[in-house]
Design an enzyme around this catalytic site. Structure first.
Site, PDB file in Angstrom:
ATOM      1  N   CYS A 154      -0.658 -10.114  -4.434  1.00 37.17           N
ATOM      2  CA  CYS A 154      -0.122 -10.526  -5.737  1.00 37.17           C
ATOM      3  C   CYS A 154      -0.328 -12.019  -5.980  1.00 37.17           C
ATOM      4  O   CYS A 154      -0.494 -12.435  -7.129  1.00 37.17           O
ATOM      5  CB  CYS A 154       1.339 -10.151  -5.863  1.00 37.17           C
ATOM      6  SG  CYS A 154       1.562  -8.385  -6.169  1.00 37.17           S
TER       7      CYS A 154
ATOM      8  N   CYS B 118       3.604 -10.941  -2.431  1.00 41.16           N
ATOM      9  CA  CYS B 118       2.764 -10.609  -1.280  1.00 41.16           C
ATOM     10  C   CYS B 118       1.412 -11.317  -1.458  1.00 41.16           C
ATOM     11  O   CYS B 118       1.109 -11.862  -2.532  1.00 41.16           O
ATOM     12  CB  CYS B 118       2.596  -9.095  -1.152  1.00 41.16           C
ATOM     13  SG  CYS B 118       1.473  -8.355  -2.354  1.00 41.16           S
TER      14      CYS B 118
ATOM     15  N   GLU C 227       4.836  -7.610  -9.529  1.00 38.97           N
ATOM     16  CA  GLU C 227       4.023  -8.662 -10.150  1.00 38.97           C
ATOM     17  C   GLU C 227       2.782  -8.054 -10.806  1.00 38.97           C
ATOM     18  O   GLU C 227       2.419  -8.408 -11.924  1.00 38.97           O
ATOM     19  CB  GLU C 227       3.594  -9.701  -9.108  1.00 38.97           C
ATOM     20  CG  GLU C 227       4.745 -10.399  -8.413  1.00 38.97           C
ATOM     21  CD  GLU C 227       5.194  -9.702  -7.137  1.00 38.97           C
ATOM     22  OE1 GLU C 227       5.176  -8.444  -7.077  1.00 38.97           O
ATOM     23  OE2 GLU C 227       5.577 -10.419  -6.200  1.00 38.97           O
TER      24      GLU C 227
ATOM     25  N   ALA D 288       4.121   8.442  -2.926  1.00 46.80           N
ATOM     26  CA  ALA D 288       4.156   9.180  -1.667  1.00 46.80           C
ATOM     27  C   ALA D 288       2.936   8.857  -0.813  1.00 46.80           C
ATOM     28  O   ALA D 288       3.005   8.859   0.414  1.00 46.80           O
ATOM     29  CB  ALA D 288       4.235  10.675  -1.940  1.00 46.80           C
TER      30      ALA D 288
ATOM     31  N   CYS E  36       2.964  -3.247  -6.912  1.00 49.99           N
ATOM     32  CA  CYS E  36       3.986  -4.297  -6.838  1.00 49.99           C
ATOM     33  C   CYS E  36       4.493  -4.661  -8.236  1.00 49.99           C
ATOM     34  O   CYS E  36       3.793  -4.467  -9.240  1.00 49.99           O
ATOM     35  CB  CYS E  36       3.406  -5.549  -6.195  1.00 49.99           C
ATOM     36  SG  CYS E  36       2.968  -5.391  -4.456  1.00 49.99           S
TER      37      CYS E  36
ATOM     38  N   ASN F  61       8.299  -2.661  -9.195  1.00 49.01           N
ATOM     39  CA  ASN F  61       7.454  -1.953  -8.244  1.00 49.01           C
ATOM     40  C   ASN F  61       7.564  -0.448  -8.476  1.00 49.01           C
ATOM     41  O   ASN F  61       8.608   0.066  -8.879  1.00 49.01           O
ATOM     42  CB  ASN F  61       7.756  -2.344  -6.790  1.00 49.01           C
ATOM     43  CG  ASN F  61       9.193  -2.125  -6.363  1.00 49.01           C
ATOM     44  OD1 ASN F  61      10.113  -2.226  -7.166  1.00 49.01           O
ATOM     45  ND2 ASN F  61       9.383  -1.842  -5.084  1.00 49.01           N
TER      46      ASN F  61
ATOM     47  N   GLU G  96       6.525   2.777  -6.274  1.00 43.97           N
ATOM     48  CA  GLU G  96       6.000   3.316  -5.024  1.00 43.97           C
ATOM     49  C   GLU G  96       5.379   4.690  -5.248  1.00 43.97           C
ATOM     50  O   GLU G  96       5.544   5.303  -6.306  1.00 43.97           O
ATOM     51  CB  GLU G  96       7.122   3.392  -3.978  1.00 43.97           C
ATOM     52  CG  GLU G  96       7.613   2.012  -3.572  1.00 43.97           C
ATOM     53  CD  GLU G  96       8.682   2.017  -2.497  1.00 43.97           C
ATOM     54  OE1 GLU G  96       8.974   0.948  -1.971  1.00 43.97           O
ATOM     55  OE2 GLU G  96       9.241   3.095  -2.188  1.00 43.97           O
TER      56      GLU G  96
HETATM   57 ZN   LIG Z   1       2.440  -7.649  -4.243  1.00 43.91          ZN
END
Ligand SMILES: [Zn+2]
Length: 128
Positions: free
Chosen positions: A90, A87, A56, A47, A54, A43, A45
């Protein structure tokens, strides 16, 4: 060591490279593709939270960029031993390159198939 265990180890390894300064929730994913190669992602991320990616999705992008088109199995690793399932978004992204029987191994070593996690799914064949 089984194929799925090997994938989970690969997911755990790539998880170390995750960029998760906001949630501190690092995730890694490893895909076995139909060409026999293993593609890993983590993953990333941002800001601007919705712009994060993600693990995946990251692994799928690497697979596609290398010419892979079919996910034979995928493993997802989060914090040690936790059951991290994909999730919802995904699950659909995996669906694009997988079928109902495709194996999904979670961080606690449990094996699901895609149909367990995304039953009655919509996929590429629906648009033909
Ligand atoms: Zn995901």
């Amino acid at each position: 060591m089984s194929r799925n265990d090997e994938l989970l180890r690969a997911a755990e390894n790539i998880r170390q490279n995750a960029y998760a300064p906001y949630s501190s929730y690092k995730v890694g994913a490893a895909i076995l593709a139909d060409n026999g190669k293993v593609y890993c992602g983590c993953n990333v991320e941002n800001a601007a939270y919705p712009e994060g990616v993600c693990a995946e999705a990251s692994a799928i992008s690497v697979m596609v960029a290398d010419g892979g088109r079919q996910i034979m199995a995928i493993a997802i690793a989060g914090p040690k031993g936790e059951q991290v399932t994909p999730c919802g978004g995904c699950r659909q992204k995996i669906r694009e390159f997988a079928n109902a029987e495709t194996s999904i191994t979670t961080g606690d070593g449990r094996d699901f198939n895609l149909d367990d996690l995304l039953p009655v799914s919509f996929g590429p064949e629906n648009l033909k």
